[in-house]
Each structure stands twice: as C-alpha cells, then as structure tokens.
Design a protein around this motif. Structure first.
Motif, PDB file in Angstrom:
ATOM      1  N   ILE A 191       0.843  -1.196   0.000  1.00  0.00           N
ATOM      2  CA  ILE A 191       0.000   0.000   0.000  1.00  0.00           C
ATOM      3  C   ILE A 191       0.880   1.248   0.000  1.00  0.00           C
ATOM      4  N   PHE A 192       0.569   2.186  -0.884  1.00  0.00           N
ATOM      5  CA  PHE A 192       1.154   3.529  -0.842  1.00  0.00           C
ATOM      6  C   PHE A 192       0.090   4.463  -0.266  1.00  0.00           C
ATOM      7  N   ASP A 193       0.326   5.025   0.895  1.00  0.00           N
ATOM      8  CA  ASP A 193      -0.635   5.977   1.456  1.00  0.00           C
ATOM      9  C   ASP A 193      -0.081   7.393   1.296  1.00  0.00           C
ATOM     10  N   GLU A 194      -0.966   8.312   0.862  1.00  0.00           N
ATOM     11  CA  GLU A 194      -0.584   9.696   0.562  1.00  0.00           C
ATOM     12  C   GLU A 194       0.584   9.697  -0.427  1.00  0.00           C
ATOM     13  N   ALA A 195       0.344   9.059  -1.571  1.00  0.00           N
ATOM     14  CA  ALA A 195       1.385   8.906  -2.589  1.00  0.00           C
ATOM     15  C   ALA A 195       1.903  10.243  -3.094  1.00  0.00           C
ATOM     16  N   ASP A 196       1.021  11.250  -3.194  1.00  0.00           N
ATOM     17  CA  ASP A 196       1.484  12.553  -3.663  1.00  0.00           C
ATOM     18  C   ASP A 196       2.500  13.151  -2.699  1.00  0.00           C
ATOM     19  N   GLU A 197       2.289  12.966  -1.388  1.00  0.00           N
ATOM     20  CA  GLU A 197       3.240  13.467  -0.404  1.00  0.00           C
ATOM     21  C   GLU A 197       4.539  12.664  -0.426  1.00  0.00           C
ATOM     22  N   LEU A 198       4.452  11.356  -0.618  1.00  0.00           N
ATOM     23  CA  LEU A 198       5.658  10.534  -0.729  1.00  0.00           C
ATOM     24  C   LEU A 198       6.572  11.058  -1.826  1.00  0.00           C
ATOM     25  N   LEU A 199       5.973  11.442  -2.950  1.00  0.00           N
ATOM     26  CA  LEU A 199       6.768  11.937  -4.069  1.00  0.00           C
ATOM     27  C   LEU A 199       7.265  13.349  -3.832  1.00  0.00           C
ATOM     28  N   SER A 200       6.416  14.213  -3.270  1.00  0.00           N
ATOM     29  CA  SER A 200       6.824  15.609  -3.082  1.00  0.00           C
ATOM     30  C   SER A 200       7.921  15.744  -2.036  1.00  0.00           C
ATOM     31  N   LEU A 201       8.027  14.791  -1.107  1.00  0.00           N
ATOM     32  CA  LEU A 201       9.080  14.836  -0.095  1.00  0.00           C
ATOM     33  C   LEU A 201      10.393  14.234  -0.595  1.00  0.00           C
ATOM     34  N   GLY A 202      10.396  13.681  -1.810  1.00  0.00           N
ATOM     35  CA  GLY A 202      11.643  13.197  -2.382  1.00  0.00           C
ATOM     36  C   GLY A 202      11.920  11.721  -2.186  1.00  0.00           C
ATOM     37  N   PHE A 203      10.869  10.913  -1.973  1.00  0.00           N
ATOM     38  CA  PHE A 203      11.070   9.495  -1.695  1.00  0.00           C
ATOM     39  C   PHE A 203      11.099   8.623  -2.949  1.00  0.00           C
ATOM     40  N   LEU A 259      -2.849   2.122  -4.231  1.00  0.00           N
ATOM     41  CA  LEU A 259      -2.247   3.453  -4.175  1.00  0.00           C
ATOM     42  C   LEU A 259      -3.328   4.445  -3.769  1.00  0.00           C
ATOM     43  N   PHE A 260      -3.096   5.173  -2.697  1.00  0.00           N
ATOM     44  CA  PHE A 260      -4.062   6.146  -2.179  1.00  0.00           C
ATOM     45  C   PHE A 260      -3.444   7.539  -2.218  1.00  0.00           C
ATOM     46  N   SER A 261      -4.186   8.506  -2.749  1.00  0.00           N
ATOM     47  CA  SER A 261      -3.658   9.859  -2.876  1.00  0.00           C
ATOM     48  C   SER A 261      -4.808  10.854  -2.881  1.00  0.00           C
ATOM     49  N   ALA A 262      -4.584  12.016  -2.257  1.00  0.00           N
ATOM     50  CA  ALA A 262      -5.615  13.053  -2.239  1.00  0.00           C
ATOM     51  C   ALA A 262      -5.711  13.738  -3.589  1.00  0.00           C
ATOM     52  N   THR A 263      -4.582  13.847  -4.305  1.00  0.00           N
ATOM     53  CA  THR A 263      -4.558  14.457  -5.633  1.00  0.00           C
ATOM     54  C   THR A 263      -3.964  13.460  -6.618  1.00  0.00           C
ATOM     55  N   MET A 264      -4.214  13.698  -7.898  1.00  0.00           N
ATOM     56  CA  MET A 264      -3.739  12.774  -8.926  1.00  0.00           C
ATOM     57  C   MET A 264      -2.915  13.507  -9.991  1.00  0.00           C
ATOM     58  N   PRO A 265      -1.840  14.198  -9.599  1.00  0.00           N
ATOM     59  CA  PRO A 265      -0.975  14.798 -10.615  1.00  0.00           C
ATOM     60  C   PRO A 265      -0.244  13.717 -11.402  1.00  0.00           C
ATOM     61  N   GLN A 266       0.421  14.124 -12.468  1.00  0.00           N
ATOM     62  CA  GLN A 266       1.047  13.161 -13.365  1.00  0.00           C
ATOM     63  C   GLN A 266       2.076  12.296 -12.659  1.00  0.00           C
ATOM     64  N   ARG A 267       2.799  12.856 -11.693  1.00  0.00           N
ATOM     65  CA  ARG A 267       3.843  12.067 -11.037  1.00  0.00           C
ATOM     66  C   ARG A 267       3.252  10.873 -10.281  1.00  0.00           C
ATOM     67  N   VAL A 268       2.019  11.035  -9.746  1.00  0.00           N
ATOM     68  CA  VAL A 268       1.368   9.916  -9.059  1.00  0.00           C
ATOM     69  C   VAL A 268       0.961   8.844 -10.062  1.00  0.00           C
ATOM     70  N   MET A 269       0.454   9.276 -11.214  1.00  0.00           N
ATOM     71  CA  MET A 269       0.068   8.308 -12.230  1.00  0.00           C
ATOM     72  C   MET A 269       1.291   7.566 -12.766  1.00  0.00           C
ATOM     73  N   SER A 270       2.436   8.241 -12.851  1.00  0.00           N
ATOM     74  CA  SER A 270       3.665   7.583 -13.296  1.00  0.00           C
ATOM     75  C   SER A 270       4.111   6.539 -12.278  1.00  0.00           C
ATOM     76  N   LEU A 271       3.935   6.846 -10.996  1.00  0.00           N
ATOM     77  CA  LEU A 271       4.232   5.873  -9.944  1.00  0.00           C
ATOM     78  C   LEU A 271       3.354   4.635 -10.116  1.00  0.00           C
ATOM     79  N   ALA A 272       2.087   4.855 -10.442  1.00  0.00           N
ATOM     80  CA  ALA A 272       1.158   3.738 -10.628  1.00  0.00           C
ATOM     81  C   ALA A 272       1.598   2.838 -11.780  1.00  0.00           C
ATOM     82  N   ARG A 273       2.152   3.421 -12.829  1.00  0.00           N
ATOM     83  CA  ARG A 273       2.581   2.615 -13.980  1.00  0.00           C
ATOM     84  C   ARG A 273       3.698   1.643 -13.614  1.00  0.00           C
ATOM     85  N   VAL A 274       4.512   2.017 -12.637  1.00  0.00           N
ATOM     86  CA  VAL A 274       5.633   1.161 -12.242  1.00  0.00           C
ATOM     87  C   VAL A 274       5.174   0.032 -11.325  1.00  0.00           C
TER      88      VAL A 274
END
Length: 541
Positions: free
Chosen positions: A165-177, A196-211
């Motif tokens: 499970i990825f929780d708050e995926a947008d924050e995981l990415l914005s913090l540099g993880f 994958l759980f996220s409050a927002t769905m910017p492109q970087r989150v969707m790219s994470l989902a593809r992997v």
C-alpha cells in the motif's frame, strides 16, 4: 476520469458490489472493528474493500480523514496468515506520524487474529525494529528511507508480501522518496496486491502507478469538479495584502519548488518582489520591460541551465519564454483575465511532465478569482497558509531525508565515521545558546546551497523504469538587494543591469504601468487595497 488516467486505470469500480456492512468479515476481525468503535463502513471502505477482495490493484483518490486506513487495512488483515511468521503487508507512508497512526489502527483490526504489526521510521533505535523482524512481524508500516536501510542490510525480507500500500502517494513523491521507492521495488515479489491512495492525482502519481500497479481499478471519492488535472495541480491561498510577500516566502519554503515563474502584473511589483526574495536569500531574478536584451538573455540563460530557481516576471515580459522543465507557476498577483490564467499555468506540466500552479489571492481579487474559475470551468481548491511551525517541520523532514540519502551510499564503517567523528563537537555546541546558533548556521548553509529537485517518476509516455535525475547543486546566492526602503533603481540602471539586483521599494500607484517592451497591454482597472476576509464511523487515517 481524464484521458491520461484512463490509460493507467482502464476501469472504475462500478462493477463491484459495495460493502454495506462488516458482517462478511470473520468474528476476529469484527471484534477489532468493534474495538475501533466503527458501526458501519464509510464510503471509502464500501468501495475499496470489494476491489481488494477481488484481488485487483487499485488507485483510490481520497482525502485525509476519509477512513481509508480501514479501506485497505481490513481486506489486508483478512489476507494475512497469522501462522506464517513473515511480513505479508507493507504500507509506505510519507511521515513517521502517519506511519504510527496507520500501524495503531491495523494493530487493533488484527489483534484478535494474532496479527503482529510494527511502525518503522528514522530517528529511533534499530533494536526494537530488528527484534520485530526476527519474530516474523506480519505487517510493517514505515517511511521508505528506514525501510530501505533494513532491506539493504538483509534484516528485513519482503519475499512473503501479499499486499503493498502507498498511502498519501502525492506526499511521498513531493518529499523526495521516489528513488527509495524505486529501489524498494527490487525487493518485492511480482505477485502481490497493490493499492495506491492519494488526495490528488498529478502526473507524477500516475507515473508511480505505472511502475507498481497492474491494470488497476480507479476509485474516486472526490467530486469530479474537485479533481485536479493530471498534468497540473492547481490550488490557491487566501493571503493578506499587507503581508503578501512574507506569506509567499513561507509558501516557497514549504512547497520547495524545483523551479518557478512568479507572475506579477506590474514592473514595480516585479522589482519589489525580486529584491525582497533576494534579501531573504532566495535564488530569484527578474525579467521586466525596462531591461535591455543582453540582460534579459543573461537571466534566461541562467534559468534554462538550472542555475536559477525563481524567475519573477510580468505576463508581457514573459511572452515567448519556453522552459521545458518548469515545475511551478505562481501568480503573486491575480491575472487580469481568465485567459491570462490559462496562459500562465500552461507554462508548466508540458510534454507529460508534472506541474503545479499556485495562486495568491487577496482582497478584491477574491471575486475575480471565483469568476476565472467559472469561465475556465475548473475548481481550484484552497489551502491553508503554512505557519512557521509547518515550514520548520517540513524543512526538517526534507533535511533528514537528504542526509539519509547521503549516508546510505556509504558502507557501515564510513557511515559510523561520518556519524561519530564530530559527535563531541555537536554535543558541546548544542549545550549553549551560542553553539545552537552556530549549528543553525551550518544547517542553513547546507539547505541554502543544496536544493534537491523532487525526483521525477518514469516518463509518462512510457512504462519504462527510468532512474530519477541526480540532484543538482543550488546556484550561488545572488547579490543582495539594497536594504534601504527608499532604494529605488532608476530606469537606466534597471535597463543596464543583468537583473541580479532589484529595488525593494514598495510599489507605488504611480509606478503601476504596463511593460515598455513594445507590446500593447489592456488598460487596468485600479483597485483599492483593503484588508481581505480571512478566511467517526470508519475511523480516520
């Protein structure tokens, strides 16, 4: 659902029967649910649980506080075999506080089944975590950095993981993880259930989902009008007109953009804001109509070479500027029309890359900002202005992550040498107020000259596993602006300068003029400045 989102999540959850009660769970799990005080499933639990029970990967757009921990926790606990002493559930969270919160709820859900859990994060002793791994803890909830430390040392095995499970995926990415998450993937089994759980769905989150995800089901628990575009994330702050520049400084420190154009409506605002940012050690420069072509080209060369983070400009002076990797667009002053807003924000999120558009709205601009949303048929959510405490906490977290990345490249002997050689000096400095100020200066020097861009997820146009770009060094601090409040830069000086220095005189009504760069500009409506208006079933996250 947007076209790009459909590429990643081909189906929604409309074909799944919602969970209407907790009766379908075992007696042991229902006892845990009762301990949590939940009487009936919340919406996120109603929709997420059936998808996970069907063994399908999913992307869930849900805000904090919606009860999503129960949404993924209950079906995950149901899948855990208590007799198998191995990690079967892995939850990645951006902060230690969230990791602790998730772990506590999952522990209650599974305690009557004999499910053992642990929260794993940095800043705490390794001993208890290693003991839990030796016992064969069933569920691990943690931050990526500390988890990767354990994986590389061979102390933690993910071979038996059934649910990721990825929780708050947008924050995981914005913090540099992102680099840590990509490396963790090497230790995961290919056959698993991933959410994958996220409050927002910017492109970087969707790219994470593809992997990490395989043909996921999309579950949205936000209103369609509130969903952010996939390429550009839009939001705004209601700010005080009198404290606008200081609040912008807090926002920049909190959001930590890789690069940005900050738009102003007048040359006076451009000069004043640039000087203010430079005086506060922000790597900023300007483009405005009074600059000659050589000065303009010098500034553009710096920002395109990633040697300048923030460019302050008017809409007219910024015409024709093309910066392919611009991460943020910030409207310091509200655009003159809805069309101008689209032109501004269209400078980021290009070629499938992620982008963020931030607007500072104050006073009489509030009504105009609502109007531009209506005309552009979009809802731009409001965020609370970060407090000094918020900025400090987020800066500290980024600092810790950055140091962890640096130390992780060392072997155990080198790491111990780095950590212990100067420990007596640090202890001595920390014992006195004067020493603490010196330590603060050292941290400032590190943070001020080592900005690390937010790692990009893989190219949106492909499913390839591309590595994140290497961190770049921050450019040297620009020359400081004059400290005198009446230090106005004459037009001739502004025209001949490289743009490195600007006047920090507050804009005057007499200086509220269009750019003198040969472009026509609509007549502005004069505005008076005035004080703006300031603005448990199912469990939490």
């Amino acid at each position: 659902m947007s076209e790009q989102l459909q590429e990643t999540a081909e189906n929604d959850d409309s074909g799944f029967e919602p969970l209407t009660s907790f009766d379908t769970f075992s007696e042991e799990i229902r006892r845990g649910i009762a301990d949590l005080g939940w009487s009936e499933p919340m919406q996120v639990q109603q929709r997420v649980t059936p998808v996970m029970r069907a063994g399908r990967d999913l992307i869930a757009q849900a805000v904090t506080g919606s009860g999503k921990t129960g949404g993924f926790g209950l079906p995950a606990v149901e899948l855990i075999d208590p007799e198998l002493r191995a990690t079967q559930l892995l939850v990645l969270a951006p902060t230690r506080e969230l990791a602790q919160q998730i772990e506590k709820e999952i522990a209650v859900m599974g305690k009557h089944r004999g499910v053992e859990t642990i929260a794993v994060y940095g800043g705490t002793a390794y001993g208890p975590q290693l003991d839990a791994f030796d016992r064969g803890v069933h569920a691990v909830v943690g931050t990526p950095g500390r988890l990767l430390d354990h994986l590389k040392s061979g102390k933690l095995s993910l071979d038996a993981v059934k649910v990721l499970i990825f929780d708050e995926a947008d924050e995981l990415l914005s913090l540099g993880f992102w680099p840590d998450m990509k490396e963790i993937e090497r230790f995961l089994p290919r056959r698993r259930l991933t959410g994958l759980f996220s409050a927002t769905m910017p492109q970087r989150v969707m790219s994470l989902a593809r992997v990490f995800l395989n043909e996921p089901i999309f579950v949205s628990l936000v209103r369609p009008d509130d969903a952010s575009p996939t390429e550009i994330e839009h939001f705004h702050y209601i700010v005080s007109a009198q404290q606008k520049e200081k609040e912008l400084l807090n926002i920049l420190q909190y959001e930590d953009p890789d690069s940005a154009i900050i738009f102003c409506n007048t040359r006076a605002d451009v000069r004043y804001l640039t000087a203010f940012l430079q005086r506060n050690h922000v790597d900023a420069d300007m483009i405005q109509g009074e600059m000659n072509q050589n000065a303009r080209e010098a500034v553009m060369k710096r920002i395109k070479a990633a040697e300048l983070r923030f460019l302050v400009a008017t809409d007219v002076a910024a015409r024709g500027i093309d910066i392919s990797d611009l991460s943020h667009v910030i409207s310091y002053t509200s655009p003159e029309s809805p069309e101008v807003y689209l032109h501004r924000t269209g400078r980021t999120g290009r070629a499938g890359k992620r982008g963020t558009a931030i607007s500072l709205v104050s006073g009489l601009d509030i009504a105009n900002f609502r109007y531009l949303q209506q005309v552009n048929r979009m809802t731009i959510p409001e965020r609370k202005i970060p407090t000094e405490r918020d900025v400090m906490d987020r800066t500290l977290r980024r600092f810790e992550i950055d140091v962890e990345h640096t130390l992780r490249e060392l072997n155990e002997r080198e790491r111990r040498l780095h950590e212990e050689t100067h420990l007596p000096i640090v202890e001595q400095l920390a014992a006195t107020p004067e020493g603490q100020r010196k330590l603060a200066a050292i941290v400032f020097q590190w943070l001020d000259h080592k900005h690390v861009p937010a790692p990009e997820a893989p190219d949106a146009g492909s499913g390839s596993d591309t590595e994140a770009a290497a961190p770049r060094e921050r450019a040297a601090t620009p020359p400081a602006a004059p400290d005198r409040d009446d230090a106005e830069v004459p037009p001739a000086a502004a025209a001949s300068s490289s743009g490195g220095e600007a006047s920090d005189t507050r804009p005057d009504a007499s200086d509220d003029a269009p750019d003198a760069d040969g472009e026509d500009r609509p007549r502005r409506r004069r505005r008076r400045r005035r004080r703006p208006r300031q603005a448990s079933a199912g469990g939490g996250d």
